[in-house]
Write a protein that holds these residues in place. Structure first.
Motif: not given
Length: 314
Positions: A151-152, A154-157, A161-162, A164, A284, A289
């Protein structure tokens, strides 16, 4: 030049001459005269104020600047050609999705099911390329990507827009022959699974994943077992490679069950233990976005439905 963009004809002449190291071969490929090729490249050099070629005994050779320019424009010309072919193939009624996919997920799960997407949406063309690392969507490499990570990560990509897809829970599998060879009295608890005891499990050779060398240590520690040679065994990079090695009876390995559906159904692999390793990584689907499209949404809806079916069948 318009907005510092050379004419397409001069770029095509340059690309062809650079590829063949010959104006003559370029003229044959483009069905124009050699003098026309030479004239187009001269105009390009004049506009760039750079020499792109030097003459040799056997033709022409790119200068350092020419090689740099060739490397830069080649993917754009190929992209223009592909976009044109794509538009012609679907007559403007659908579109094309270029997806980056982690290798084993692509070959073992997505490709065997992709014909079902094509049956529902024949107007959408899918291009798949393997990708294991995040990228910047403004580089226009892919429209979307299927990525396995934390998750970390993915959050820093940036700008992503992700969506799951699923968790990467790992199960211990091996060939049925390996179990019967070591434990001929072992009894299956289902059509394609055993539940070997800790004493039996530590007797089986292990297959290691190069990119996650401590994965077996985590599995044994989680289930309060000690393996005398927990780091020993053949090492392979991809889940698909581990699955092949396991089918050949080379050892027991840890793989997400959803990636070996066919091997379990065909009884080429069996689950050796009911104990799982709950993965820290998940799969994911990510896209820009800024550029979500109906085509991407259709693919997201379809793949989530397929994953739901696969999960319920386990």
């Amino acid at each position: 030049m318009r907005r510092n963009i050379p004419s397409m004809q001069s770029l095509l002449c340059f690309e062809s001459a650079a590829k063949h190291s010959s104006y003559t071969h370029a003229s044959q490929e483009l069905c124009i005269t050699q003098s026309a090729v030479s004239r187009q490249i001269q105009q390009l050099e004049d506009s760039l104020q750079l020499e792109l070629f030097t003459r040799t005994r056997h033709g022409v050779e790119l200068t350092v600047a020419g090689q740099q320019y060739y490397n830069l424009i080649k993917p754009h010309l190929l992209g223009l050609e592909q976009s044109t072919l794509d538009l012609m193939s679907h007559k403007g009624l659908g579109g094309t999705l270029k997806l980056g996919v982690v290798p084993t997920f692509a070959t073992c799960w997505l490709l065997p099911k992709l014909h079902r997407f094509n049956e529902i949406y024949p107007e959408i063309t899918i291009h798949l390329e393997t990708s294991t690392k995040p990228f910047l969507f403004n580089e226009k490499i892919f429209d979307a990507a299927i990525y396995a990570g934390t998750l970390q990560q993915i959050q820093h990509w940036p700008g992503a827009e992700t969506h799951y897809l699923m968790k990467e829970d790992l199960i211990a599998v091996c060939s049925p022959q390996l179990i019967l060879k070591n434990f001929p009295e072992a009894v299956r608890i289902s059509e394609f699974s055993y539940d070997l005891s800790p004493e039996q499990l530590i007797q089986l050779p292990l297959l290691q994943q190069t990119t996650r060398p401590s994965i077996w240590q985590e599995w044994f520690k989680t289930h309060e077992m000690i393996h005398p040679k927990v780091s020993a065994g053949h090492r392979h990079e991809l889940f698909s490679m581990l699955a092949v090695a396991a089918k050949q009876g080379m050892g027991m390995t840890l793989i997400p069950q959803i990636l070996i559906e066919s091997e379990l159904q065909n009884k080429e692999l069996v689950i050796a233990s009911s104990k799982k390793l709950l993965g820290s990584r998940c799969y994911y689907l990510v896209h820009s976005r800024q550029e979500s499209s109906p085509l991407i949404q259709k693919f997201i809806d379809w793949i989530q439905q397929e994953l739901s079916i696969s999960t319920h069948q386990q």
